[in-house]
Design a protein around this motif. Structure first.
Motif, PDB file in Angstrom:
ATOM      1  N   ALA A   3      11.918   8.133  -3.255  1.00 53.46           N
ATOM      2  CA  ALA A   3      12.361   6.814  -2.958  1.00 53.46           C
ATOM      3  C   ALA A   3      12.861   6.825  -1.408  1.00 53.46           C
ATOM      4  O   ALA A   3      13.502   7.574  -0.997  1.00 53.46           O
ATOM      5  CB  ALA A   3      13.519   6.485  -3.934  1.00 53.46           C
ATOM      6  N   LYS A   4      12.554   5.647  -0.959  1.00 54.65           N
ATOM      7  CA  LYS A   4      13.162   5.265   0.352  1.00 54.65           C
ATOM      8  C   LYS A   4      14.431   5.117   0.399  1.00 54.65           C
ATOM      9  O   LYS A   4      15.124   4.112  -0.146  1.00 54.65           O
ATOM     10  CB  LYS A   4      12.354   4.094   0.964  1.00 54.65           C
ATOM     11  CG  LYS A   4      12.609   3.614   2.519  1.00 54.65           C
ATOM     12  CD  LYS A   4      11.769   2.795   2.985  1.00 54.65           C
ATOM     13  CE  LYS A   4      12.539   1.350   2.623  1.00 54.65           C
ATOM     14  NZ  LYS A   4      11.838   0.249   3.274  1.00 54.65           N
ATOM     15  N   VAL A   5      15.148   5.911   1.142  1.00 53.07           N
ATOM     16  CA  VAL A   5      16.578   5.653   1.216  1.00 53.07           C
ATOM     17  C   VAL A   5      16.892   4.416   2.261  1.00 53.07           C
ATOM     18  O   VAL A   5      16.467   4.371   3.321  1.00 53.07           O
ATOM     19  CB  VAL A   5      17.331   6.998   1.984  1.00 53.07           C
ATOM     20  CG1 VAL A   5      18.762   6.712   2.179  1.00 53.07           C
ATOM     21  CG2 VAL A   5      17.274   8.248   1.031  1.00 53.07           C
ATOM     22  N   ILE A   6      17.687   3.532   1.705  1.00 48.80           N
ATOM     23  CA  ILE A   6      18.117   2.258   2.661  1.00 48.80           C
ATOM     24  C   ILE A   6      19.505   2.513   3.012  1.00 48.80           C
ATOM     25  O   ILE A   6      20.327   2.585   2.176  1.00 48.80           O
ATOM     26  CB  ILE A   6      17.952   1.104   1.704  1.00 48.80           C
ATOM     27  CG1 ILE A   6      16.456   1.117   1.249  1.00 48.80           C
ATOM     28  CG2 ILE A   6      18.442  -0.251   2.439  1.00 48.80           C
ATOM     29  CD1 ILE A   6      16.138  -0.249   0.390  1.00 48.80           C
ATOM     30  N   ASP A   7      19.810   2.484   4.382  1.00 52.83           N
ATOM     31  CA  ASP A   7      21.103   2.353   4.926  1.00 52.83           C
ATOM     32  C   ASP A   7      21.243   1.052   5.538  1.00 52.83           C
ATOM     33  O   ASP A   7      20.594   0.594   6.419  1.00 52.83           O
ATOM     34  CB  ASP A   7      20.930   3.570   5.887  1.00 52.83           C
ATOM     35  CG  ASP A   7      22.481   3.556   6.614  1.00 52.83           C
ATOM     36  OD1 ASP A   7      23.538   3.250   5.991  1.00 52.83           O
ATOM     37  OD2 ASP A   7      22.517   4.158   7.757  1.00 52.83           O
ATOM     38  N   THR A  24      19.381  -7.474  -1.180  1.00 59.63           N
ATOM     39  CA  THR A  24      18.054  -7.732  -1.919  1.00 59.63           C
ATOM     40  C   THR A  24      17.222  -6.596  -1.884  1.00 59.63           C
ATOM     41  O   THR A  24      16.755  -5.809  -2.931  1.00 59.63           O
ATOM     42  CB  THR A  24      17.411  -8.940  -1.467  1.00 59.63           C
ATOM     43  OG1 THR A  24      18.423  -9.824  -1.576  1.00 59.63           O
ATOM     44  CG2 THR A  24      16.263  -9.170  -2.221  1.00 59.63           C
ATOM     45  N   ASP A  25      17.015  -5.788  -0.684  1.00 59.27           N
ATOM     46  CA  ASP A  25      16.145  -4.886  -0.719  1.00 59.27           C
ATOM     47  C   ASP A  25      16.525  -3.535  -1.499  1.00 59.27           C
ATOM     48  O   ASP A  25      15.658  -2.995  -2.128  1.00 59.27           O
ATOM     49  CB  ASP A  25      15.848  -4.291   0.929  1.00 59.27           C
ATOM     50  CG  ASP A  25      15.360  -5.236   1.767  1.00 59.27           C
ATOM     51  OD1 ASP A  25      14.457  -5.909   1.030  1.00 59.27           O
ATOM     52  OD2 ASP A  25      15.264  -5.203   2.892  1.00 59.27           O
ATOM     53  N   ALA A  26      17.869  -3.344  -1.550  1.00 55.86           N
ATOM     54  CA  ALA A  26      18.398  -1.996  -2.372  1.00 55.86           C
ATOM     55  C   ALA A  26      18.246  -2.435  -3.724  1.00 55.86           C
ATOM     56  O   ALA A  26      17.805  -1.388  -4.582  1.00 55.86           O
ATOM     57  CB  ALA A  26      19.845  -1.894  -1.921  1.00 55.86           C
ATOM     58  N   LEU A  27      18.500  -3.611  -4.148  1.00 60.22           N
ATOM     59  CA  LEU A  27      18.323  -4.077  -5.602  1.00 60.22           C
ATOM     60  C   LEU A  27      16.779  -3.982  -6.111  1.00 60.22           C
ATOM     61  O   LEU A  27      16.474  -3.553  -7.079  1.00 60.22           O
ATOM     62  CB  LEU A  27      18.918  -5.314  -5.885  1.00 60.22           C
ATOM     63  CG  LEU A  27      20.467  -5.720  -5.570  1.00 60.22           C
ATOM     64  CD1 LEU A  27      20.918  -7.136  -5.966  1.00 60.22           C
ATOM     65  CD2 LEU A  27      21.355  -4.812  -6.660  1.00 60.22           C
ATOM     66  N   LYS A  28      15.992  -4.435  -5.251  1.00 56.54           N
ATOM     67  CA  LYS A  28      14.591  -4.293  -5.397  1.00 56.54           C
ATOM     68  C   LYS A  28      14.191  -2.743  -5.622  1.00 56.54           C
ATOM     69  O   LYS A  28      13.273  -2.517  -6.632  1.00 56.54           O
ATOM     70  CB  LYS A  28      13.726  -5.008  -4.448  1.00 56.54           C
ATOM     71  CG  LYS A  28      13.838  -6.462  -4.394  1.00 56.54           C
ATOM     72  CD  LYS A  28      13.021  -7.138  -3.496  1.00 56.54           C
ATOM     73  CE  LYS A  28      12.678  -8.518  -3.437  1.00 56.54           C
ATOM     74  NZ  LYS A  28      11.935  -9.446  -2.366  1.00 56.54           N
ATOM     75  N   GLN A  29      14.713  -2.039  -4.799  1.00 56.73           N
ATOM     76  CA  GLN A  29      14.075  -0.648  -4.989  1.00 56.73           C
ATOM     77  C   GLN A  29      14.677   0.038  -6.198  1.00 56.73           C
ATOM     78  O   GLN A  29      14.042   0.824  -6.692  1.00 56.73           O
ATOM     79  CB  GLN A  29      15.020   0.284  -3.791  1.00 56.73           C
ATOM     80  CG  GLN A  29      14.605   1.742  -3.713  1.00 56.73           C
ATOM     81  CD  GLN A  29      15.063   2.373  -2.613  1.00 56.73           C
ATOM     82  OE1 GLN A  29      15.320   1.942  -1.599  1.00 56.73           O
ATOM     83  NE2 GLN A  29      15.181   3.772  -2.655  1.00 56.73           N
TER      84      GLN A  29
END
Length: 88
Positions: A3-7, A24-29
């Motif tokens: 999984a791509k880590v989102i900071d 939104t991006d974190a929730l979609k992940q």
């Protein structure tokens, strides 16, 4: 697949009478969509909020949520005893 880590850095905003942030991006992940349920753990001593996706579980016929709550309480109360029985 990793999984791509989102900071992210976000500002707290006012939404009506509430405070909130957009992510939104974190929730979609996590595969979350509008209407999904999450568990929120507030760790004030660490300054952390942990959001976990909840998995919907359908209980077998005849099993009530009250039964599962009671079972959970018994397991926690007798945890050491149950572990001791397992090792016999």
């Amino acid at each position: 697949m990793l999984a791509k880590v989102i900071d992210m850095e976000r500002k707290v905003s006012k939404f009506g009478n509430s405070l909130g942030i957009t992510m939104t991006d974190a929730l979609k992940q996590l595969g979350l969509e509008a209407g999904d349920s999450v568990q929120i753990d507030v760790r004030a001593s660490d300054g952390e909020i942990v959001i976990k996706k909840l998995t919907k579980v359908n209980l077998p016929t005849g099993l009530s949520p009250d039964f599962l709550e009671t079972l959970d309480q018994v397991i926690h109360e007798y945890d050491d005893t149950l572990k001791g029985l397992k090792d016999r």
